[in-house]
Motif scaffolding. Structure first.
Motif, short mmCIF file in Angstrom:
data_model
loop_
_atom_site.label_atom_id
_atom_site.label_comp_id
_atom_site.label_asym_id
_atom_site.label_seq_id
_atom_site.Cartn_x
_atom_site.Cartn_y
_atom_site.Cartn_z
N HIS A 195 6.93 -6.20 5.65
CA HIS A 195 7.00 -5.47 4.38
C HIS A 195 6.90 -6.42 3.20
N GLY A 196 7.63 -7.53 3.30
CA GLY A 196 7.61 -8.53 2.23
C GLY A 196 6.22 -9.11 2.03
N LEU A 248 3.36 -7.68 2.79
CA LEU A 248 2.50 -6.65 2.20
C LEU A 248 2.76 -6.51 0.71
N ASN A 249 4.03 -6.59 0.33
CA ASN A 249 4.41 -6.47 -1.06
C ASN A 249 3.89 -7.62 -1.91
#
Lengths: 376, 222
Positions: free
Chosen positions: A357-358, A360-361
């Motif tokens: 997630h990190g 992708l962010n």
């Protein structure tokens, strides 16, 4: 003693009592001193003050013979064996002889319909006065067909006998909570006596096998005080099950010190270190094994170098297993999936998930909120 | 990137910050000592050592500290400011809260690009915290129920003994272990999200739990 008997005794009953217990003991070669020692031991086992020793002796000398019936269902006869263990007749055995044992499958001379007729006679003739001892679990599945005596199911017979008894003493873990026959998948639907006959007054004396001293002490308590001993939330007498094995264990100093057996037969094992890491269930088991021990105070598992199996806890075997691990397995996750393996997997998955997630962010462009839409 | 000048707002009061850091310290200490109780290392050199004794002493003392901290935080949710209030933790029970919750969720699932800025707890985090507090309560109850077994005639066992009757002490032990792992899962999520929102909101998310101040575009209404 027999002539004082006021509740009617079937002719077939075992031992004939002539005179007082103390005289009987003398005939059997048990000295008065030994008998008094036994009475003091019983007072100690029941956590009564020393002054009760002589009172117990007096009570046992004057007692009227209550009738006792010993029922056996799904059991290995280990509890009977524990009681009748092959050694010189003990005082405890003779005290049990005070009871008129009118029915006990393993030791009675009568058999078949004659024996069952004896039992029927007790149920009818002494309703509410006799003591029932139950050994073994009772199967409930398929109308209880998995254990029948004289053509009648165990649950049927137990309801009749225990329902009409003054009190029922469940000896051993099977009779108390279902025990080994009730272990998953419990093919016969085995349960303990309290579950099978909810209306019965039951004292549970779990253990595999029952500790004879605890059985004798329970009976002495009843003969002395004419009532049953105080019990815990699992129906176990507090005098015998009021303390954890761990808190009275002879290896406890090694636990507190941090000295553990790491493998069977290692240096620590030879030195008598704590068996905690070998799956000992002493910290979760309530029983007086460390002080009472088994077979005339000879030994008990932990003294012999094996961890406690937790045999006197409700839902032994399922809840107290695996034998050599601290924690139970988690149902639905297959064999050997412990809570901590599942937890480690969960945490690993969370770490990987948030890592992705990190990443992708970091790659994406965000939009600043409008001044009018933002909260602060 | 926000180029606007921001206003300083006092959000996290002192008791909130204290509870937060006491909880952090307790969870770390309890986990380490808990591990050593579950999987002990043979640290003792002689039978008169007391290594496991001390580890357990620390575990039980810190358990009391943690319990006091959790209970104090619950009490503070009734007397503290609006950001500490108990209503903050159940956003799903209000329409506005639900709306913000789903907006936050859409941002997290990389659907929306607009950063949903919040002053206090964002509704997703607040929901996670109310679940976390459930785990805290489970840990406290199972922990003290197991602890109370050393004195079955004591007041604590009288209060919590029903748990051992309900699920067996081995079951409680299992729940105690599993809940710890759930809290670890939360901690990973929590640190990551704090880091993420610190970057995205530019409101001093991380430093706010040390100082109590956050930074907002609008001035606080007096």
């Amino acid at each position: 003693m027999a002539k004082d008997h006021d509740v009617g005794c079937p002719e077939e009953a075992g031992v004939e009592f002539k005179g007082k217990v103390s005289e009987l003991l003398e005939q059997r070669g048990v000295s008065r001193r030994d008998f008094m020692k036994f009475c003091s031991t019983m007072a100690a086992a029941l956590a009564l003050p020393p002054a009760f020793g002589p009172k117990i002796a007096q009570a046992l000398d004057e007692v009227k013979r209550p009738t006792l019936v010993w029922l056996e269902f799904q059991s290995c006869t280990g509890d009977t064996e524990a009681l009748l263990r092959a050694s010189a007749p003990t005082v405890a055995e003779i005290v049990l002889d005070i009871l008129s044992i009118d029915y006990a499958e393993t030791i009675m001379a009568a058999a078949g319909h004659l024996a069952e007729a004896n039992l029927d006679q007790v149920i009818k003739g002494e309703k509410g006065k006799y003591i029932a001892v139950v050994e073994g679990s009772i199967p409930l599945k398929d109308d209880g067909v998995y254990c029948c005596i004289g053509g009648r199911s165990a649950v049927d017979r137990a309801t009749e006998v225990c329902g009409g008894a003054f009190a029922t003493i469940a000896v051993g873990t099977c009779a108390s909570y279902g025990g080994i026959p009730a272990a998953s998948p419990n093919p016969t639907g085995a349960v303990g006596i309290k579950k099978a006959v909810p209306s019965a007054t039951v004292v549970n004396l779990p253990g595999c096998p029952v500790n004879t001293d605890n059985l004798t002490a329970t009976i002495v308590h009843f003969l002395l005080l004419k009532k049953l001993p105080a019990t815990d939330s699992f129906g176990r007498p507090l005098f015998a099950y009021g303390k954890r094995i761990h808190d009275n264990c002879e290896r406890r100093p090694h636990f507190d010190a941090g000295q553990y057996v790491e493998a069977w037969g290692d240096q620590g094992h030879r030195h008598g270190y704590c068996l905690y890491k070998m799956g000992c269930k002493g910290p979760q088991t309530f029983h007086n094994c460390p002080s009472e021990r088994y077979n005339e105070h000879t030994s008990w598992p932990v003294a012999a170098g094996h961890g406690c199996a937790g045999c006197s806890q409700p839902n032994f075997w399922d809840d107290m297993g695996p034998l050599y691990r601290r924690l139970p397995n988690v149902a639905g996750f297959g064999i050997e999936a412990t809570a901590d393996k599942i937890g480690l997997g969960l945490v690993g998955a969370a770490a990987v998930g948030f890592g992705i997630h990190g990443a992708l962010n970091a790659m994406r462009k965000d939009k600043e909120p409008e001044d009018s839409s933002r909260e602060g | 990137m926000s180029s606007q000048c921001k206003f300083k707002r006092y959000i996290w009061e002192l008791p909130v910050r204290w509870c937060h850091w006491i909880n952090v310290l307790s969870i770390v200490t309890l986990s380490v000592t808990g591990f050593l109780i579950g999987y002990p290392i043979s640290l003792g050199h002689s039978a008169s050592d007391f290594t496991m004794g001390w580890i357990r002493f620390i575990h039980f003392s810190v358990a009391y500290l943690f319990t006091v901290s959790v209970l104090s935080r619950i009490v503070w949710s009734f007397i503290g400011n609006q950001y500490a209030g108990w209503m903050e933790f159940f956003p799903l029970f209000s329409g506005k809260g639900r709306q913000k919750f789903f907006k936050m969720l859409r941002y997290y699932f990389l659907i929306d690009k607009e950063v949903p800025e919040t002053i206090g707890h964002n509704p997703l985090a607040a929901t996670a915290y109310s679940l976390l507090f459930c785990f805290y309560i489970i840990m406290i109850l199972t922990g003290f129920a197991l602890y109370s077994e050393h004195a079955p005639f004591g007041a604590m066992h009288a209060a919590l003994g029903w748990l051992t009757t309900l699920v067996s002490n081995q079951g409680l032990r299992l729940i105690h272990h599993l809940s710890m792992w759930c809290i670890f899962g939360f901690v990973i999520n929590h640190i990551y999200s704090a880091w993420l929102m610190d970057i995205k909101e530019h409101g001093a998310e991380i430093s706010s739990i040390f100082s109590g101040f956050r930074f907002t575009v609008h001035k606080e209404e007096e």
